[in-house]
Design a protein around this motif. Structure first.
Motif, short mmCIF file in Angstrom:
data_model
loop_
_atom_site.label_atom_id
_atom_site.label_comp_id
_atom_site.label_asym_id
_atom_site.label_seq_id
_atom_site.Cartn_x
_atom_site.Cartn_y
_atom_site.Cartn_z
N GLY A 1 0.80 -1.21 0.00
CA GLY A 1 0.00 0.00 0.00
C GLY A 1 0.84 1.26 0.00
O GLY A 1 2.08 1.23 0.02
N SER A 2 0.15 2.39 -0.01
CA SER A 2 0.84 3.68 -0.10
C SER A 2 0.08 4.77 0.64
O SER A 2 -1.13 4.68 0.83
CB SER A 2 1.02 4.08 -1.57
N LEU A 3 0.83 5.78 1.04
CA LEU A 3 0.27 7.01 1.59
C LEU A 3 0.63 8.12 0.62
O LEU A 3 1.80 8.46 0.45
CB LEU A 3 0.84 7.29 2.98
N ASN A 4 -0.37 8.65 -0.06
CA ASN A 4 -0.17 9.63 -1.13
C ASN A 4 -0.51 11.03 -0.64
O ASN A 4 -1.60 11.24 -0.10
CB ASN A 4 -1.04 9.26 -2.33
N LEU A 5 0.41 11.96 -0.82
CA LEU A 5 0.22 13.30 -0.30
C LEU A 5 -0.55 14.18 -1.27
O LEU A 5 -0.13 15.28 -1.65
CB LEU A 5 1.58 13.93 0.05
N PHE A 6 -1.68 13.66 -1.72
CA PHE A 6 -2.64 14.41 -2.51
C PHE A 6 -3.98 13.72 -2.30
O PHE A 6 -4.03 12.50 -2.12
CB PHE A 6 -2.26 14.46 -4.00
N GLU A 7 -5.04 14.49 -2.30
CA GLU A 7 -6.33 13.94 -1.85
C GLU A 7 -7.04 13.12 -2.92
O GLU A 7 -7.81 12.21 -2.59
CB GLU A 7 -7.24 15.07 -1.37
N THR A 8 -6.82 13.44 -4.18
CA THR A 8 -7.45 12.67 -5.26
C THR A 8 -6.48 12.58 -6.44
O THR A 8 -5.85 13.59 -6.79
CB THR A 8 -8.76 13.32 -5.74
N PRO A 9 -6.34 11.42 -7.05
CA PRO A 9 -5.50 11.30 -8.24
C PRO A 9 -6.24 11.83 -9.47
O PRO A 9 -7.47 11.89 -9.51
CB PRO A 9 -5.29 9.78 -8.36
N ASP A 10 -5.47 12.21 -10.48
CA ASP A 10 -6.07 12.73 -11.71
C ASP A 10 -6.95 11.69 -12.40
O ASP A 10 -7.96 12.03 -13.02
CB ASP A 10 -4.99 13.19 -12.69
N ASP A 11 -6.56 10.43 -12.28
CA ASP A 11 -7.27 9.37 -13.01
C ASP A 11 -8.25 8.61 -12.11
O ASP A 11 -8.53 7.44 -12.34
CB ASP A 11 -6.29 8.39 -13.63
N MET A 12 -8.78 9.28 -11.08
CA MET A 12 -9.71 8.61 -10.18
C MET A 12 -10.95 8.16 -10.96
O MET A 12 -11.56 8.96 -11.68
CB MET A 12 -10.12 9.52 -9.03
N PRO A 13 -11.35 6.91 -10.84
CA PRO A 13 -12.50 6.40 -11.60
C PRO A 13 -13.82 6.97 -11.10
O PRO A 13 -13.91 7.50 -9.98
CB PRO A 13 -12.42 4.89 -11.37
N VAL A 14 -14.83 6.84 -11.92
CA VAL A 14 -16.16 7.32 -11.57
C VAL A 14 -16.76 6.45 -10.46
O VAL A 14 -16.71 5.22 -10.52
CB VAL A 14 -17.08 7.29 -12.81
N HIS A 15 -17.31 7.10 -9.46
CA HIS A 15 -17.97 6.39 -8.36
C HIS A 15 -19.46 6.27 -8.71
O HIS A 15 -20.18 7.27 -8.72
CB HIS A 15 -17.79 7.14 -7.04
N ASP A 16 -19.90 5.06 -8.98
CA ASP A 16 -21.27 4.89 -9.49
C ASP A 16 -21.99 3.68 -8.90
O ASP A 16 -23.03 3.27 -9.41
CB ASP A 16 -21.22 4.76 -11.02
N THR A 17 -21.46 3.12 -7.82
CA THR A 17 -22.04 1.89 -7.26
C THR A 17 -22.29 2.05 -5.78
O THR A 17 -21.46 2.60 -5.05
CB THR A 17 -21.09 0.70 -7.49
N MET A 18 -23.43 1.57 -5.31
CA MET A 18 -23.72 1.54 -3.88
C MET A 18 -23.40 0.14 -3.35
O MET A 18 -23.65 -0.86 -4.02
CB MET A 18 -25.19 1.86 -3.62
N VAL A 19 -22.84 0.09 -2.15
CA VAL A 19 -22.45 -1.17 -1.52
C VAL A 19 -23.35 -1.41 -0.31
O VAL A 19 -23.48 -0.53 0.55
CB VAL A 19 -20.98 -1.14 -1.09
N GLU A 20 -23.95 -2.57 -0.24
CA GLU A 20 -24.79 -2.92 0.90
C GLU A 20 -23.92 -3.39 2.06
O GLU A 20 -22.99 -4.18 1.87
CB GLU A 20 -25.79 -4.01 0.52
N ILE A 21 -24.24 -2.90 3.25
CA ILE A 21 -23.56 -3.35 4.45
C ILE A 21 -24.59 -3.42 5.57
O ILE A 21 -25.16 -2.42 5.96
CB ILE A 21 -22.37 -2.43 4.82
N GLY A 22 -24.88 -4.63 6.03
CA GLY A 22 -25.94 -4.81 7.01
C GLY A 22 -27.28 -4.42 6.41
O GLY A 22 -27.64 -4.84 5.31
N TYR A 23 -28.01 -3.57 7.12
CA TYR A 23 -29.30 -3.07 6.63
C TYR A 23 -29.15 -1.71 5.95
O TYR A 23 -30.12 -1.02 5.69
CB TYR A 23 -30.29 -2.95 7.79
N ASP A 24 -27.92 -1.34 5.68
CA ASP A 24 -27.62 -0.02 5.14
C ASP A 24 -26.86 -0.17 3.83
O ASP A 24 -26.55 -1.28 3.39
CB ASP A 24 -26.77 0.75 6.17
#
Length: 214
Positions: free
Chosen positions: A77-100
């Protein structure tokens, strides 16, 4: 609180008890809202038990490792000193966890991209983190704010996540506003030392890098 009855029973019946803790008696259940509930047990421990501090100055994780050993899991793993990469993929999916559900995130095979707000600023608990860590073996956590600004609840959630990733040997890439040097500033010294040690196992990157999907 679960220990309170056991400790009372052992002292009242003169049963010898050996137990370990990550915290000294005075730091048990240190939340101001609940600490008074455990204070009688703390007083009993300090009065009737001998408390030993088993500490050592050597951080064995920092000792030089075999140069031929290829990092895997958490140590990839890595610790990157920037909050978002230029090539960050599109976030388009919801993940179920428990009843949420949590999201939107980006999923790709056993890899997950998720923001700090989604994983640490929602009502997640350790059970949720354990379940999610078992589903995905490569994590990207983006938009982690400056570590000195985090309130205790968010700081503790992130610390719990890192503990779980380390224990389960899960690859994690953190994208943060700073080097997380102040992470743990509201935690106990023991927790902070453990957290600092585990963060030091991650590769520190000042420039953007891409994690190759498996």
């Amino acid at each position: 609180m679960f220990m309170a009855k056991l400790i009372r029973h052992c002292t009242e019946h003169e049963i010898q008890l050996f137990t370990t803790s990550n915290y000294g008696p005075e730091n048990l259940l240190d939340d101001d809202t609940f600490h008074h509930l455990v204070q009688p047990t703390i007083d009993r421990i300090q009065r009737d038990f001998i408390v030993f501090s088993l500490d050592h100055s050597v951080d064995y994780r920092q000792l030089e490792s075999d140069p031929g050993l290829v990092p895997d899991g958490y140590r990839k793993g890595s610790l990157n000193l920037f909050e978002t990469p230029d090539d960050m993929p599109v976030h388009d999916t919801m993940v179920e966890i428990g009843y949420d559900e949590i999201g939107p995130v980006h999923l790709r095979a056993d890899e997950i991209w998720i923001s700090f707000d989604q994983i640490c600023r929602t009502r997640r608990n350790t059970a949720d983190y354990l379940e999610l860590a078992s589903r995905y073996s490569c994590w990207h956590i983006t938009s982690i704010p400056a570590s000195s600004t985090l309130p205790m609840d968010e700081e503790r959630r992130l610390a719990n996540l890192i503990d779980i990733f380390y224990d389960k040997n899960v690859e994690v890439h953190l994208y943060a506003a700073d080097n997380l040097g102040d992470l743990g500033h509201m935690l106990h010294d023991t927790e902070r030392a453990r957290l600092t040690s585990r963060l030091a196992q991650l590769q520190l990157n000042e420039y953007e890098r891409t994690c190759v999907s498996r």
